[in-house]
Design a protein around this motif. Structure first.
Motif, PDB file in Angstrom:
ATOM      1  N   PHE A   1     -56.746  50.220  68.019  1.00 15.41           N
ATOM      2  CA  PHE A   1     -57.666  49.085  68.006  1.00 15.41           C
ATOM      3  C   PHE A   1     -56.946  47.798  68.414  1.00 15.41           C
ATOM      4  CE2 PHE A   1     -59.756  45.556  65.806  1.00 15.41           C
ATOM      5  CZ  PHE A   1     -61.065  45.705  66.259  1.00 15.41           C
TER       6      PHE A   1
ATOM      7  N   VAL B   1     -56.525  47.390  72.289  1.00 16.33           N
ATOM      8  CA  VAL B   1     -57.691  47.214  73.154  1.00 16.33           C
ATOM      9  C   VAL B   1     -57.823  45.728  73.492  1.00 16.33           C
ATOM     10  CG1 VAL B   1     -60.204  47.443  73.296  1.00 16.33           C
ATOM     11  CG2 VAL B   1     -58.849  49.212  72.179  1.00 16.33           C
TER      12      VAL B   1
ATOM     13  N   LYS C   1     -58.963  41.987  73.888  1.00 21.51           N
ATOM     14  CA  LYS C   1     -59.767  41.243  72.925  1.00 21.51           C
ATOM     15  C   LYS C   1     -60.873  40.422  73.578  1.00 21.51           C
ATOM     16  CE  LYS C   1     -55.819  40.869  69.797  1.00 21.51           C
ATOM     17  NZ  LYS C   1     -54.949  39.977  69.009  1.00 21.51           N
TER      18      LYS C   1
ATOM     19  N   ASN D   1     -65.976  43.164  68.416  1.00 22.43           N
ATOM     20  CA  ASN D   1     -65.369  44.226  67.618  1.00 22.43           C
ATOM     21  C   ASN D   1     -66.095  45.550  67.806  1.00 22.43           C
ATOM     22  OD1 ASN D   1     -63.306  42.731  66.568  1.00 22.43           O
ATOM     23  ND2 ASN D   1     -64.382  42.197  64.674  1.00 22.43           N
TER      24      ASN D   1
ATOM     25  N   ARG E   1     -65.036  47.066  71.074  1.00 25.83           N
ATOM     26  CA  ARG E   1     -63.649  47.537  70.985  1.00 25.83           C
ATOM     27  C   ARG E   1     -63.565  48.826  70.164  1.00 25.83           C
ATOM     28  NH1 ARG E   1     -60.124  42.812  68.760  1.00 25.83           N
ATOM     29  NH2 ARG E   1     -58.440  44.248  69.326  1.00 25.83           N
TER      30      ARG E   1
ATOM     31  N   THR F   1     -64.638  51.723  72.231  1.00 25.77           N
ATOM     32  CA  THR F   1     -63.576  52.130  73.148  1.00 25.77           C
ATOM     33  C   THR F   1     -62.503  52.944  72.433  1.00 25.77           C
ATOM     34  OG1 THR F   1     -63.947  50.134  74.470  1.00 25.77           O
ATOM     35  CG2 THR F   1     -61.852  51.288  74.773  1.00 25.77           C
TER      36      THR F   1
ATOM     37  N   ASP G   1     -60.776  40.839  63.352  1.00 23.86           N
ATOM     38  CA  ASP G   1     -59.430  41.064  63.867  1.00 23.86           C
ATOM     39  C   ASP G   1     -58.592  39.817  63.649  1.00 23.86           C
ATOM     40  OD1 ASP G   1     -57.288  42.196  65.137  1.00 23.86           O
ATOM     41  OD2 ASP G   1     -57.914  41.459  67.107  1.00 23.86           O
TER      42      ASP G   1
END
Length: 661
Positions: free
Chosen positions: A321, A324, A326, A330, A333, A336, A398
């Protein structure tokens, strides 16, 4: 004829995709849709998912309060095996083989005063609950022949406290039990035979506390106690298991927190890992408590293994995480991350599941329980990591994170060197595997429960000291069945038994032996009579009354079932199993046809199960290796990649066995 290449063109003139590639792309597209949609919904309902996960882990974890511990070795016994059936028949015929052995070291040797003191201690121990019999020098008798030829039975220790008796005034001929209870007139043993199945652990602890309390009430400055035996071994093992759990789990968690902070420098990663670790451990132990499966020596190792599996999954997902870009939300991400990490994490967890379930090939209950609940812990860790981490990341967002520069630099250097010298790395890995395989062939599979304890552990020190003095700590029991049509008053019958016992006592691992045959020879020697059918009839008619409860521990009422005890110099399961094979060979030649000799008892059964466990591990490893290789082949769609991926799993196993050897 039409060119075949034209048939391979579509309407727009482009070549068709190979069917296998088309299938792979369809599978990848379907997986992407399922994973993306699933985690999109999970992210949308993250608050509800968080409450649901916490509630489920809390309810299941609450069950773990009822988790109990089983320090006995019964979980190592295969309930349906012939050896276990023989053990139960032995217990039913001759009584319990659970003991508490009190070694008494007398600084000034055995004196009249100590003899009287030994009588008092024996009486105090005899009245304790669950004690079926107490054997000591105070209960031993000697036969003495009078002037008129009669045999008189006298106690070994005269009932005198201040008398001037010495060894000379005792009856001359020692009884067969004396060498088992006395060594050099300075060390003696008090053996308590305890009920086979105590009600619970509290009764076991109360009994041991009662023994120590009775010894404390009769404490003397010139006497030292050594307390051991199977009952004390089980209680001590339980205490050590509890201490190890209280120390090892916090230690594991502390090391994990330290490593996560060093590598990620982010407290949120630590909290995510702790949540998954605690939840998976709560699920595993909660289900164990719900199914009434106690912790034993084997299943007690599950906690650190489940914790490590949980934290590894958490680190993989959290690290993915963080890498990935930014520039998206969220939710995007997370989609993904799980589109790329779902299948690798699932494959890793499934292979771990297969490795645990491969232990089901073993008939040992403790190993099967370890496999089942280890698989449960691995899959619960995967499920919690897949469900809990996106919830946490979605709720907390994050925060800035970075890898500690020194570790980042080390990682870059290692990666660069590995790629640059890849053939050298491959050659080194192959060399290590070959070396490990060669060394692993000399691994000596053996089991000795005493060696589980540290060399400085008081229980191990006392047990080894008493074994060195008296050599009665490791008894190997033999059950000899004589056909009903064989007369036990025939001298030839006892010649077979004595010939077998004499050959068995000469085996290297055997220190001494004891059976009803020794009592017969002792009686004949003191009475100065020659063996005949008439004399044997008279002696066997009188012995049950003279021996009392001891007779039932040596023979059945008709003497067609006999007990022969071999006291071993040491307990090494490989040596014990080899000795059992030698005993079977001796029995086939020394005993009459139709007779049956069965090695049994606590040590015999546990040693056979230990060696069976080693053999089963080879089968379980081979089964797990084959299934995991097939799964990796299926997932990677390439046998070459599957073989390359299996090498890192084999290397530590072979190298570990090599280091052990």
């Amino acid at each position: 004829m039409m060119d075949p290449a034209i048939d391979a063109l579509t309407e727009n003139g482009q070549p068709e995709i190979d069917s296998s590639r088309r299938t792979a792309r369809c599978h990848e597209a379907a997986k992407t849709v399922v994973v993306t949609r699933g985690y999109a919904r999970l992210y949308r309902w993250r608050w509800a998912a968080a409450l649901l996960v916490v509630a489920m882990c809390g309810v299941v974890g609450w069950q773990s309060r009822g988790l109990t511990m089983d320090p006995s070795s019964h979980s190592f016994f295969e309930q349906s095996s012939e050896s276990y059936a023989a053990y139960r028949a032995f217990i039913k015929q001759f009584g319990s083989d659970e003991t508490i052995v009190v070694g008494v070291r007398m600084a000034g040797g055995l004196t009249p005063e100590l003899g009287h003191w030994l009588r008092d201690v024996t009486k105090a121990l005899r009245v304790l609950p669950h004690v079926e019999e107490v054997r000591s020098l105070a209960t031993v008798t000697r036969l003495q022949r009078t002037w008129f030829g009669r045999l008189v039975e006298r106690p070994l220790l005269p009932d005198s406290k201040n008398g001037a008796w010495t060894r000379r005034v005792l009856p001359r001929d020692p009884s067969p039990e004396e060498p088992l209870l006395l060594s050099g007139w300075r060390t003696t043993a008090i053996v308590l035979r305890v009920a086979q199945d105590l009600p619970d652990l509290d009764a076991q602890r109360a009994l041991i506390a009662g023994v120590r309390r009775a010894l404390a009430l009769h404490q003397r400055s010139d006497v030292t106690y050594l307390v051991t035996g199977t009952v004390v071994e089980q209680d001590t093992l339980l205490g050590r298991m509890s201490q190890d759990r209280q120390r090892f789990i916090p230690l594991t968690v502390g090391v994990v927190i330290l490593l996560l902070l060093l590598f990620h420098a982010k407290w949120l990663s630590v909290l995510y890992a702790l949540a998954v670790m605690g939840g998976s451990l709560a699920v595993t132990q909660g289900v164990m408590a719900w199914r009434h499966v106690p912790l034993n020596v084997v299943t007690g190792l599950l906690a650190p293994i489940v914790l490590i599996i949980a934290v590894s999954l958490t680190v993989q997902i959290s690290a993915s995480f963080l890498h990935v870009p930014k520039d998206a939300s969220n939710g995007a991400r997370l989609a993904t991350v799980y589109r790329t990490m779902f299948m690798p994490c699932l494959l890793a967890s499934v292979t771990t599941l297969v490795a645990f379930l491969a232990l089901l090939v073993s008939p040992v209950p403790a190993v099967r329980e370890f496999g089942v609940f280890g698989a449960l812990g691995a899959m619960s860790a995967w499920a919690l990591a897949m469900a809990w981490i996106p919830v946490c990341l979605g709720l907390a967002g994050d925060l800035p994170s970075r890898v500690v520069p020194v570790f980042q630099a080390i990682g870059r250097v290692l990666a660069d060197r590995t790629v640059r010298h890849r053939w050298l790395v491959v050659a080194a890995a192959i060399a290590l595997m070959i070396t490990g395989m060669v060394w692993a062939r000399s691994v000596h599979p053996s089991t000795n429960l005493i060696q589980i304890f540290r060399p400085t552990d008081p229980f191990r020190v006392e047990t080894e000291a008493l074994q060195q003095d008296l050599e009665i700590v490791y008894p190997l029991e033999l059950s000899i069945t004589v056909p009903p049509e064989t007369s036990m008053t025939s001298p030839q019958t006892w010649q077979f038994i004595e010939r077998f016992q004499s050959a068995a006592a000469q085996l290297p691992i055997v220190a001494r032996s004891f059976s009803l045959s020794d009592v017969l020879r002792y009686t004949e020697h003191v009475a100065k009579i020659n063996r005949s059918q008439r004399r044997l009839t008279q002696i066997l008619a009188q012995l049950p009354k003279r021996l009392g409860p001891t007779w039932s521990q040596l023979a059945s009422p008709d003497a067609h079932h006999l007990r022969l005890t071999l006291y071993l110099r040491r307990w090494d399961s490989a040596e014990v199993v080899a000795t059992i094979h030698q005993l079977r060979t001796i029995a086939s030649t020394a005993l009459s046809p139709g007779w049956r000799m069965e090695p049994t008892g606590h040590i015999g059964l546990l040693s056979q199960m230990s060696q069976r466990l080693v053999d089963d591990q080879v089968a379980s490893v081979a089964l797990a290796f084959g299934i995991i290789l097939g799964l990796m082949w299926l997932a990677m769609r390439s046998l070459t990649y599957a073989l390359i991926g299996i090498v890192p799993n084999l290397l530590p196993i072979l190298w570990l066995f090599g280091l052990m050897a």
